[in-house]
Design a protein around this motif. Structure first.
Motif, PDB file in Angstrom:
ATOM      1  N   GLU A   1       0.826  -1.137  -0.152  1.00  0.00           N
ATOM      2  CA  GLU A   1       0.020  -0.018   0.070  1.00  0.00           C
ATOM      3  C   GLU A   1       0.749   1.267   0.049  1.00  0.00           C
ATOM      4  O   GLU A   1       0.253   2.284  -0.485  1.00  0.00           O
ATOM      5  CB  GLU A   1      -0.974   0.169   1.193  1.00  0.00           C
ATOM      6  CG  GLU A   1      -1.893  -1.136   1.302  1.00  0.00           C
ATOM      7  CD  GLU A   1      -1.232  -2.405   2.112  1.00  0.00           C
ATOM      8  OE1 GLU A   1      -0.179  -2.290   2.594  1.00  0.00           O
ATOM      9  OE2 GLU A   1      -1.843  -3.546   1.939  1.00  0.00           O
TER      10      GLU A   1
ATOM     11  N   TRP B   1       1.397   4.176  -5.605  1.00  0.00           N
ATOM     12  CA  TRP B   1       1.161   5.615  -5.847  1.00  0.00           C
ATOM     13  C   TRP B   1       0.857   5.840  -7.441  1.00  0.00           C
ATOM     14  O   TRP B   1      -0.172   6.324  -7.605  1.00  0.00           O
ATOM     15  CB  TRP B   1       1.949   6.468  -5.128  1.00  0.00           C
ATOM     16  CG  TRP B   1       1.577   7.778  -5.257  1.00  0.00           C
ATOM     17  CD1 TRP B   1       0.849   8.621  -4.215  1.00  0.00           C
ATOM     18  CD2 TRP B   1       1.882   8.672  -6.258  1.00  0.00           C
ATOM     19  NE1 TRP B   1       0.540   9.885  -4.425  1.00  0.00           N
ATOM     20  CE2 TRP B   1       1.057   9.974  -5.750  1.00  0.00           C
ATOM     21  CE3 TRP B   1       2.249   8.764  -7.441  1.00  0.00           C
ATOM     22  CZ2 TRP B   1       0.877  11.132  -6.703  1.00  0.00           C
ATOM     23  CZ3 TRP B   1       2.455   9.936  -8.079  1.00  0.00           C
ATOM     24  CH2 TRP B   1       1.830  11.184  -8.014  1.00  0.00           C
TER      25      TRP B   1
ATOM     26  N   GLN C   1      -2.160   3.869  -8.854  1.00  0.00           N
ATOM     27  CA  GLN C   1      -3.459   4.447  -8.259  1.00  0.00           C
ATOM     28  C   GLN C   1      -3.826   5.878  -8.952  1.00  0.00           C
ATOM     29  O   GLN C   1      -4.860   6.187  -9.177  1.00  0.00           O
ATOM     30  CB  GLN C   1      -3.262   4.847  -6.819  1.00  0.00           C
ATOM     31  CG  GLN C   1      -3.403   3.312  -6.055  1.00  0.00           C
ATOM     32  CD  GLN C   1      -4.641   2.727  -6.303  1.00  0.00           C
ATOM     33  OE1 GLN C   1      -5.768   3.062  -6.285  1.00  0.00           O
ATOM     34  NE2 GLN C   1      -4.453   1.111  -6.454  1.00  0.00           N
ATOM     35  N   HIS C   2      -2.582   6.647  -9.320  1.00  0.00           N
ATOM     36  CA  HIS C   2      -2.773   7.918  -9.842  1.00  0.00           C
ATOM     37  C   HIS C   2      -2.590   7.981 -11.374  1.00  0.00           C
ATOM     38  O   HIS C   2      -3.280   8.984 -12.172  1.00  0.00           O
ATOM     39  CB  HIS C   2      -1.989   9.065  -9.188  1.00  0.00           C
ATOM     40  CG  HIS C   2      -2.207   9.333  -7.763  1.00  0.00           C
ATOM     41  ND1 HIS C   2      -1.747   8.304  -6.778  1.00  0.00           N
ATOM     42  CD2 HIS C   2      -2.991  10.200  -7.207  1.00  0.00           C
ATOM     43  CE1 HIS C   2      -2.252   8.800  -5.569  1.00  0.00           C
ATOM     44  NE2 HIS C   2      -2.872  10.089  -5.813  1.00  0.00           N
TER      45      HIS C   2
ATOM     46  N   THR D   1      -6.651  -2.546 -11.499  1.00  0.00           N
ATOM     47  CA  THR D   1      -5.232  -3.350 -11.152  1.00  0.00           C
ATOM     48  C   THR D   1      -5.549  -4.795 -11.078  1.00  0.00           C
ATOM     49  O   THR D   1      -6.722  -5.305 -10.874  1.00  0.00           O
ATOM     50  CB  THR D   1      -4.602  -2.961 -10.007  1.00  0.00           C
ATOM     51  OG1 THR D   1      -5.377  -2.882  -8.926  1.00  0.00           O
ATOM     52  CG2 THR D   1      -4.056  -1.301 -10.234  1.00  0.00           C
TER      53      THR D   1
ATOM     54  N   PRO E   1      -3.614  -2.572  -4.456  1.00  0.00           N
ATOM     55  CA  PRO E   1      -3.287  -1.228  -4.427  1.00  0.00           C
ATOM     56  C   PRO E   1      -2.235  -0.932  -5.601  1.00  0.00           C
ATOM     57  O   PRO E   1      -2.334   0.004  -6.022  1.00  0.00           O
ATOM     58  CB  PRO E   1      -2.682  -1.100  -3.143  1.00  0.00           C
ATOM     59  CG  PRO E   1      -3.371  -1.973  -2.239  1.00  0.00           C
ATOM     60  CD  PRO E   1      -3.447  -3.134  -3.030  1.00  0.00           C
TER      61      PRO E   1
END
Length: 378
Positions: free
Chosen positions: A189, A195, A198-199, A205, A210
């Motif tokens: 995570e 990161w 996720q962005h 995914t 995550p």
């Protein structure tokens, strides 16, 4: 995309096809052999082997973790066998190379998306519900980066880039703070990989984790697997002048060094497939070089091609059989052809016969293609 061999192309390196085929063998159903042997014999040792037919949960390494990076490494080896420098050519003469490279990049990436949705309810119609990251996509990206380097730079520059990738990725993941960091920078995570996915990664995914195991950021170190494979290919290409046994010994020794460096780095940058850490790159490159040395020695130097034939025919059409493993119900076909035979043997033998039946139907198709010199490439 499917073309019969004309006989004018140079002979394929049999050990390369054989090792690629051995790699794919486990995906096609070979990983079930150890569980079947345990049912048959009850020997606990088969359980130890079976533990290496699944991926590591997080940090750590199993031989099943090697399948993917070995394939990337071998794509670099293929380039290294006949490297081309095109940077001296006029742009008009370079364009066909670039066109082919971009086409391969996009086609493999598209086939990777197709593979992801080969089973289940089919590819979603909503674009944000599709999984775009894929194994084939990563192979394409790693190959593309390595190809650009091979076509435009010297071996020295390629080595510098590979080292810079490994060191830079280590510093990125362990030194740079993750925006709004949640937990350890090397956790599922809290990592930069999570990161970025996720962005910046469109769609979903893998299993809605995550981070995606084939996510965006870890494509960077994966390119190092291909670049280091180029060096191995160039070394094999010098076998005629330097001596094949000497080349095999150098490959084996380089593999041992890479393993030592990777496991030494593990203490500060753990070996991790999903993050594709730099230590993971070195460990997988180490095993890849060792296996290549062994297969090169047995198949090409000693000439034991007949013994490696099942692996050779898999490796010669690895992309098509990989796609078929998702899009074709081989289990249904195997049961239709050999189901009666499987059910006729005693119960402890049935799992092993079922695995053999599954592999047999795939090998028969690949044998038919190989004998007719039909090789599907992208």
């Amino acid at each position: 995309m499917t073309t019969p061999d004309t006989g004018k192309k140079k002979q394929r390196l049999a050990s390369l096809d054989a090792l690629r085929g051995m790699d794919m063998f486990w995906i096609l159903g070979g990983q079930s052999i150890f569980a079947a042997l345990f049912v048959l014999t009850g020997w606990q040792g088969w359980k130890a082997f079976e533990a290496h037919t699944v991926h590591s949960q997080w940090h750590g390494f199993t031989f099943y973790d090697l399948i993917f990076p070995l394939f990337i490494f071998l794509s670099g080896v293929a380039m290294g066998l006949s490297p081309k420098r095109i940077d001296h050519l006029p742009l008009a003469e370079r364009k066909p190379f670039y066109h082919k490279a971009v086409k391969r990049l996009l086609l493999l990436s598209a086939l990777g998306v197709l593979y992801n949705h080969g089973w289940g309810t089919g590819m979603p119609m909503a674009f944000d519900e599709i999984r775009y990251a894929s194994v084939l996509g990563r192979i394409a990206i790693a190959w593309f980066i390595a190809a650009m380097l091979v076509w435009h730079t010297s071996l020295r520059t390629q080595a510098i880039v590979a080292v810079a990738i490994l060191l830079g990725y280590w510093l990125w993941l362990t030194v740079l703070p993750v925006p709004g960091g949640h937990g350890s920078p090397l956790s599922p995570e809290g990592s930069w990989n999570a990161w970025v996915d996720q962005h910046l990664l469109p769609g979903i995914t893998y299993q809605n984790r995550p981070l995606d195991p084939e996510g965006l950021l870890s494509n960077i170190p994966a390119a190092a697997n291909a670049i280091l494979g180029v060096f191995a290919g160039q070394l094999i290409a010098r076998g005629a002048t330097q001596g094949q046994w000497r080349v095999a010994a150098q490959l084996f020794a380089a593999g041992l060094v890479s393993l030592a460096l990777g496991w030494g780095w593990d203490s500060v940058f753990p070996v991790n497939k999903e993050l594709w850490t730099s230590s993971f790159v070195l460990v997988t490159v180490g095993w890849s070089a060792i296996l290549l040395a062994v297969f090169y020695s047995v198949v090409d130097i000693l000439g034991q091609r007949k013994a490696a034939y099942p692996f050779v025919i898999i490796g010669a059409n690895s992309i098509i059989i990989y796609l078929a493993s998702s899009l074709v119900n081989w289990g249904y076909i195997a049961n239709s052809v050999f189901g009666g035979v499987v059910r006729s043997v005693s119960e402890p033998w049935q799992p092993l016969f079922a695995v053999v039946a599954l592999l047999t139907v795939q090998l028969l198709v690949l044998h038919w293609m190989y004998k007719r010199k039909i090789f599907v490439s992208v």
